[in-house]
Design a protein around this motif. Structure first.
Motif, PDB file in Angstrom:
ATOM      1  N   GLY A   1     -21.307  37.065   7.522  1.00 42.23           N
ATOM      2  CA  GLY A   1     -20.157  37.824   7.992  1.00 42.23           C
ATOM      3  C   GLY A   1     -19.148  36.948   8.695  1.00 42.23           C
ATOM      4  O   GLY A   1     -17.940  37.043   8.453  1.00 42.23           O
ATOM      5  N   VAL A   2     -19.628  36.061   9.560  1.00 46.00           N
ATOM      6  CA  VAL A   2     -18.719  35.185  10.287  1.00 46.00           C
ATOM      7  C   VAL A   2     -17.966  34.287   9.306  1.00 46.00           C
ATOM      8  O   VAL A   2     -16.794  33.969   9.488  1.00 46.00           O
ATOM      9  N   GLN A   3     -18.660  33.921   8.207  1.00 48.16           N
ATOM     10  CA  GLN A   3     -17.987  33.088   7.207  1.00 48.16           C
ATOM     11  C   GLN A   3     -17.078  33.900   6.296  1.00 48.16           C
ATOM     12  O   GLN A   3     -16.450  33.352   5.389  1.00 48.16           O
ATOM     13  N   GLY A   4     -17.006  35.210   6.505  1.00 47.27           N
ATOM     14  CA  GLY A   4     -16.008  36.009   5.796  1.00 47.27           C
ATOM     15  C   GLY A   4     -16.498  36.764   4.586  1.00 47.27           C
ATOM     16  O   GLY A   4     -15.704  37.328   3.837  1.00 47.27           O
ATOM     17  N   MET A   5     -17.813  36.828   4.354  1.00 46.51           N
ATOM     18  CA  MET A   5     -18.309  37.561   3.184  1.00 46.51           C
ATOM     19  C   MET A   5     -18.161  39.062   3.413  1.00 46.51           C
ATOM     20  O   MET A   5     -18.779  39.637   4.312  1.00 46.51           O
ATOM     21  N   PRO A   6     -17.318  39.753   2.612  1.00 49.59           N
ATOM     22  CA  PRO A   6     -17.134  41.187   2.817  1.00 49.59           C
ATOM     23  C   PRO A   6     -18.328  41.995   2.315  1.00 49.59           C
ATOM     24  O   PRO A   6     -19.045  41.556   1.411  1.00 49.59           O
ATOM     25  N   ARG A   7     -18.553  43.161   2.914  1.00 49.15           N
ATOM     26  CA  ARG A   7     -19.638  44.025   2.476  1.00 49.15           C
ATOM     27  C   ARG A   7     -19.225  44.755   1.203  1.00 49.15           C
ATOM     28  O   ARG A   7     -18.070  44.759   0.816  1.00 49.15           O
ATOM     29  N   ARG A   8     -20.192  45.423   0.582  1.00 47.94           N
ATOM     30  CA  ARG A   8     -19.952  46.328  -0.540  1.00 47.94           C
ATOM     31  C   ARG A   8     -19.422  45.639  -1.800  1.00 47.94           C
ATOM     32  O   ARG A   8     -18.616  46.211  -2.529  1.00 47.94           O
ATOM     33  N   TYR A   9     -19.832  44.403  -2.052  1.00 43.78           N
ATOM     34  CA  TYR A   9     -19.488  43.759  -3.321  1.00 43.78           C
ATOM     35  C   TYR A   9     -20.770  43.389  -4.069  1.00 43.78           C
ATOM     36  O   TYR A   9     -21.716  42.893  -3.452  1.00 43.78           O
ATOM     37  N   ALA A  10     -20.754  43.579  -5.395  1.00 42.65           N
ATOM     38  CA  ALA A  10     -21.931  43.252  -6.197  1.00 42.65           C
ATOM     39  C   ALA A  10     -21.993  41.753  -6.485  1.00 42.65           C
ATOM     40  O   ALA A  10     -23.032  41.233  -6.865  1.00 42.65           O
ATOM     41  N   THR A  11     -20.872  41.065  -6.303  1.00 43.38           N
ATOM     42  CA  THR A  11     -20.835  39.627  -6.597  1.00 43.38           C
ATOM     43  C   THR A  11     -20.359  38.880  -5.357  1.00 43.38           C
ATOM     44  O   THR A  11     -19.838  39.487  -4.427  1.00 43.38           O
ATOM     45  N   TYR A  12     -20.563  37.549  -5.361  1.00 41.35           N
ATOM     46  CA  TYR A  12     -20.068  36.766  -4.222  1.00 41.35           C
ATOM     47  C   TYR A  12     -19.885  35.318  -4.669  1.00 41.35           C
ATOM     48  O   TYR A  12     -20.457  34.888  -5.682  1.00 41.35           O
ATOM     49  N   PRO A  13     -19.072  34.553  -3.909  1.00 38.20           N
ATOM     50  CA  PRO A  13     -18.841  33.145  -4.271  1.00 38.20           C
ATOM     51  C   PRO A  13     -20.133  32.341  -4.141  1.00 38.20           C
ATOM     52  O   PRO A  13     -20.967  32.643  -3.281  1.00 38.20           O
ATOM     53  N   PRO A  14     -20.317  31.303  -4.973  1.00 38.01           N
ATOM     54  CA  PRO A  14     -21.575  30.548  -5.017  1.00 38.01           C
ATOM     55  C   PRO A  14     -21.965  29.921  -3.679  1.00 38.01           C
ATOM     56  O   PRO A  14     -23.161  29.754  -3.426  1.00 38.01           O
ATOM     57  N   GLN A  15     -20.993  29.613  -2.794  1.00 37.33           N
ATOM     58  CA  GLN A  15     -21.390  28.922  -1.558  1.00 37.33           C
ATOM     59  C   GLN A  15     -22.249  29.796  -0.644  1.00 37.33           C
ATOM     60  O   GLN A  15     -22.867  29.311   0.279  1.00 37.33           O
ATOM     61  N   PHE A  16     -22.254  31.108  -0.894  1.00 27.78           N
ATOM     62  CA  PHE A  16     -23.084  32.000  -0.059  1.00 27.78           C
ATOM     63  C   PHE A  16     -24.490  32.189  -0.627  1.00 27.78           C
ATOM     64  O   PHE A  16     -25.287  32.937  -0.079  1.00 27.78           O
ATOM     65  N   GLU A  17     -24.784  31.515  -1.753  1.00 28.58           N
ATOM     66  CA  GLU A  17     -26.015  31.846  -2.457  1.00 28.58           C
ATOM     67  C   GLU A  17     -27.273  31.615  -1.619  1.00 28.58           C
ATOM     68  O   GLU A  17     -28.187  32.439  -1.620  1.00 28.58           O
ATOM     69  N   SER A  18     -27.327  30.478  -0.857  1.00 27.15           N
ATOM     70  CA  SER A  18     -28.573  30.201  -0.130  1.00 27.15           C
ATOM     71  C   SER A  18     -28.858  31.298   0.904  1.00 27.15           C
ATOM     72  O   SER A  18     -29.977  31.814   0.981  1.00 27.15           O
ATOM     73  N   LEU A  19     -27.820  31.684   1.690  1.00 28.03           N
ATOM     74  CA  LEU A  19     -28.045  32.728   2.706  1.00 28.03           C
ATOM     75  C   LEU A  19     -28.330  34.075   2.049  1.00 28.03           C
ATOM     76  O   LEU A  19     -29.188  34.834   2.517  1.00 28.03           O
ATOM     77  N   MET A  20     -27.597  34.383   0.977  1.00 32.39           N
ATOM     78  CA  MET A  20     -27.788  35.662   0.299  1.00 32.39           C
ATOM     79  C   MET A  20     -29.200  35.773  -0.275  1.00 32.39           C
ATOM     80  O   MET A  20     -29.849  36.817  -0.128  1.00 32.39           O
ATOM     81  N   SER A  21     -29.676  34.699  -0.936  1.00 30.81           N
ATOM     82  CA  SER A  21     -31.005  34.811  -1.531  1.00 30.81           C
ATOM     83  C   SER A  21     -32.080  34.824  -0.445  1.00 30.81           C
ATOM     84  O   SER A  21     -33.081  35.522  -0.567  1.00 30.81           O
TER      85      SER A  21
END
Lengths: 201, 533
Positions: free
Chosen positions: B443-463
């Motif tokens: 969130g602090v890095q700006g990832m918005p909620r409610r999206y089915a996709t996201y930019p690759p740089q968030f992959e480690s935290l997301m997974s």
């Protein structure tokens, strides 16, 4: 037999005095929630009235003041007969109570008939809930109130039948009193709706 | 009348009678509590599966598991079922029903038939929402206009279901308020009431005052879609932000409808397993009412980015900070109760301690969001998601699980396997933190909620978050199995396994149909632990 009587005693072993005061407190709390339910509409009324005063002024004249006034009188009178009914049952007069509740019911039906003619006249002039913000408010507020009139009439009809059956006495009049409270709320809300919608220019 | 005397001599547990009618027609608060418990647990597990599916989609940046529309439906169903069918009725309806009459020394609630009626209304609302699943809504659980007024998914039915559910909530709250006012045993003064009762009382007030407003709001949304009313439609002179105002006027107090009963549970568990009198009884009791009061004044903090005026935003930001005071009072008092106590780490106590730890994180991150400047950046990001789940899972669900383990022997007359319960707790605690702590960083890095996709740089935290959800799900799975196994072959529970002082532990487990052989005379509060009588 054993099961039945345990189950029976389970629901009814409250002290009558506690049951009376509980029922009254419960109904007063419920009336509070009803006010809040209408409160959302009153808030919408205040907001849109402040936003569009001209619309409210131009369109409120379309409403039939005479019919509104007649209905106001009918409901206030019905509150009187209801209050007299409560007072009568507290003195143990079952027949008088039944007659007074019946008059209250007839008043409620009369209110519905007048409202029916009002609504049909509006539809006849092609005025619907989506005509304008003002008429949205008019139809929703009076419609929700009408729904409460019907609920009130249902309660009153049950009370009428039970009174005829002799279920209520001077010692046990809780349902009549609590039902009466509900009917007064129906009356009270209309007393606010009438000036807000029909009278204020 | 002969039966009358028998009923006073022979112990008949309330679970004795069998058959479906003895359940669906019961007016016994303990059985109604069980029916709520089963229903809310069912919805908790269903909505939990939706959450696992969402997290699975988010394992990789692309939308390769479900389509974005399906993802929208998943978060809508996860949110609305969790909020309206699990967590709002939740502890209040299940444990509130079971415990309130027992704790205050009453034979039942004030209106037993109305109580059963409330449950049927709950089921009716649930049935309507199930029908709505034919064409499920994709609006998010908040049903924000203008989108909710225009989407071609079935918004009307799901909001109607929630509207019906609201009545159940109102009537339950009303019943509890009257019960607590009128049905207390002789000597059970307000300042001797268990703190769970104070919490239930504050919750019931919120249910009564806030729910009608969301009722009318959802009704207006329904008329918007069916009758063409335009209160929330700018094209017709309406205002979409008005919907947000109405919605949060309920839904913010609803947050406290969800959390206050859990706070009450924690206040019961901690003194028992610290063997110390609760510290700051009156402060905890009145802070519940304080939270309830302030909760009505903070709704616009959900709308700092919706275009409300700077003055309004500043005032609401300030009021939001006020909530921290009564909340912190509770946390400090629980901590003070633990201080120098002889602590026994029963599984219920582990959940209570997890509550204090996780809820504190959830509460403090709430202050970030209440601060205007920070909220502009954090609004609608994963920071909000993480904060909300720290409060709702870290708070309410930990309280719910704690209550399940604490009152389980009393309610069902059986014991569960304590070792398995502790292992499940460990998985849940670790799994929860691995799932949601990374979301603060996202969130602090700006990832918005409610999206089915996201930019690759968030992959480690997301997974990482997705892996956490599996650990959490596994923990809940073991816990559920353990509790069900206890029902089938658990040892018989003694009357008072923890040496607790409150009234519900002074009757057999499970309690008799009539609760008390004779209405007890109360002479003291229920927190006098570690003292000579």
């Amino acid at each position: 037999m054993g099961d039945a009587s345990t189950e029976h005693s389970h629901g009814h072993h409250m002290d009558p005095a506690v049951e009376y005061s509980s029922s009254k407190l419960g109904m007063w709390l419920f009336l509070g929630t009803e006010i809040l339910l209408f409160g959302g509409l009153f808030a919408a009324y205040a907001i849109f009235r402040a936003k569009y005063p001209e619309m409210f002024f131009e369109q409120h004249v379309e409403l039939n003041k005479k019919m509104g006034a007649v209905n106001t009188c009918i409901l206030i009178f019905s509150s009187l007969t209801m209050a007299m009914g409560v007072s009568a049952i507290q003195r143990g007069k079952q027949k008088v109570t039944a007659i007074l509740i019946l008059i209250t019911i007839l008043c409620g039906l009369g209110f519905g008939v007048v409202k029916y003619f009002e609504y049909s006249a509006k539809f006849h002039h092609h005025i619907y809930p989506d005509t304008s913000i003002f008429f949205s408010l008019y139809f929703l507020m009076t419609g929700l109130h009408m729904l409460h009139v019907f609920i009130g009439l249902t309660i009153l009809s049950v009370l009428f039948v039970l009174t005829l059956k002799g279920k209520f006495t001077a010692k046990y009049s809780t349902p009549v009193e609590v039902g009466g409270l509900y009917w007064h709320l129906v009356d009270l809300i209309w007393i606010y709706l009438f000036p807000l919608l029909y009278l204020i220019g | 009348m002969a039966n009358h005397t028998i009923a006073h001599n022979v112990y008949v547990p309330f679970l004795e009678k069998k058959g479906i009618l003895s359940w669906i027609l019961t007016t016994d608060h303990k059985r109604i509590g069980i029916m709520y418990l089963i229903s809310i647990s069912f919805f908790f597990l269903v909505a939990g599966v939706f959450a696992l599916l969402m997290r699975y989609e988010l394992l990789t940046p692309a939308s390769d598991f479900v389509q974005p529309h399906t993802y929208n439906v998943l978060f809508t169903l996860h949110g609305s079922i969790m909020v309206f069918f699990f967590i709002v009725p939740g502890l209040a309806a299940s444990f509130g029903n079971f415990l309130i009459p027992l704790m205050i020394g009453a034979p039942d609630v004030a209106f037993p038939k109305l109580n059963l009626g409330s449950y049927w209304i709950y089921l009716l609302g649930a049935a309507i929402v199930l029908i709505a699943l034919a064409k499920p809504a994709d609006t998010g659980w908040t049903f924000y206009t203008p989108y909710s007024a225009t989407t071609d998914t079935d918004v009307v039915l799901i909001t109607l279901g929630v509207f019906v559910l609201g009545f159940s909530s109102i009537l339950t709250g009303l019943n509890f308020i009257v019960t607590i006012h009128k049905m207390r045993a002789p000597g059970m003064t307000w300042h001797r009431l268990p703190l769970f009762i104070w919490a239930s009382y504050a919750t019931a007030i919120l249910q009564l005052l806030a729910t009608p407003v969301v009722g009318i709001t959802l009704l207006l949304l329904i008329t918007e879609r069916t009758l063409g009313v335009g209160f929330f439609d700018p094209a017709k002179g309406g205002d979409p932000v008005l919907f947000q105002n109405f919605f949060w006027f309920y839904s913010h107090p609803a947050v406290y409808i969800m959390i206050i009963p859990a706070m009450g549970v924690i206040s019961e568990i901690i003194p028992v397993f610290a063997r110390k009198p609760i510290f700051g009884y009156k402060a905890i009791a009145y802070s519940s009412l304080g939270i309830a009061f302030i909760s009505f004044l903070v709704w616009a903090h959900h709308m700092f980015t919706s275009g409300i005026s700077d003055i309004a935003a500043t005032i609401f930001s300030f009021l939001t900070f006020l909530v921290a005071i009564p909340t912190a009072i509770k946390v400090f008092n629980w901590t003070a109760t633990l201080y120098k106590g002889s602590i026994h780490l029963h599984s219920a106590m582990l959940y209570a301690l997890a509550f204090i730890f996780l809820f504190t994180i959830g509460g403090l991150t709430g202050l970030f969001l209440g601060a205007l400047a920070a909220d502009i950046h954090l609004h609608d990001t994963y920071f909000v998601v993480a904060h909300m789940h720290y409060v709702m899972i870290g708070g309410t669900v930990m309280g719910f699980f704690g209550a399940l383990h604490f009152w389980y022997p009393k309610w069902f007359g059986r014991m569960f396997n304590e070792t398995v319960a502790k292992i499940a707790w460990l998985f849940i605690f670790i799994g929860f933190n691995v799932t949601f702590f990374p979301q603060f960083f996202l969130g602090v890095q700006g990832m918005p909620r409610r999206y089915a996709t996201y930019p690759p740089q968030f992959e480690s935290l997301m997974s990482l978050s997705t892996y956490g959800s599996w650990i959490l799900g596994f923990g809940i799975f073991i816990m559920t199995l353990n509790l069900i196994a206890g029902l089938i072959n658990g040892e018989k529970a003694p009357q008072n396994p923890y040496g607790s002082l409150s009234l519900e532990w002074q009757v057999p487990s499970p309690p008799p149909l009539e609760n008390f052989e004779e209405i007890p005379h109360v002479t003291d509060w229920s927190y006098g632990y570690g003292k000579k009588k």
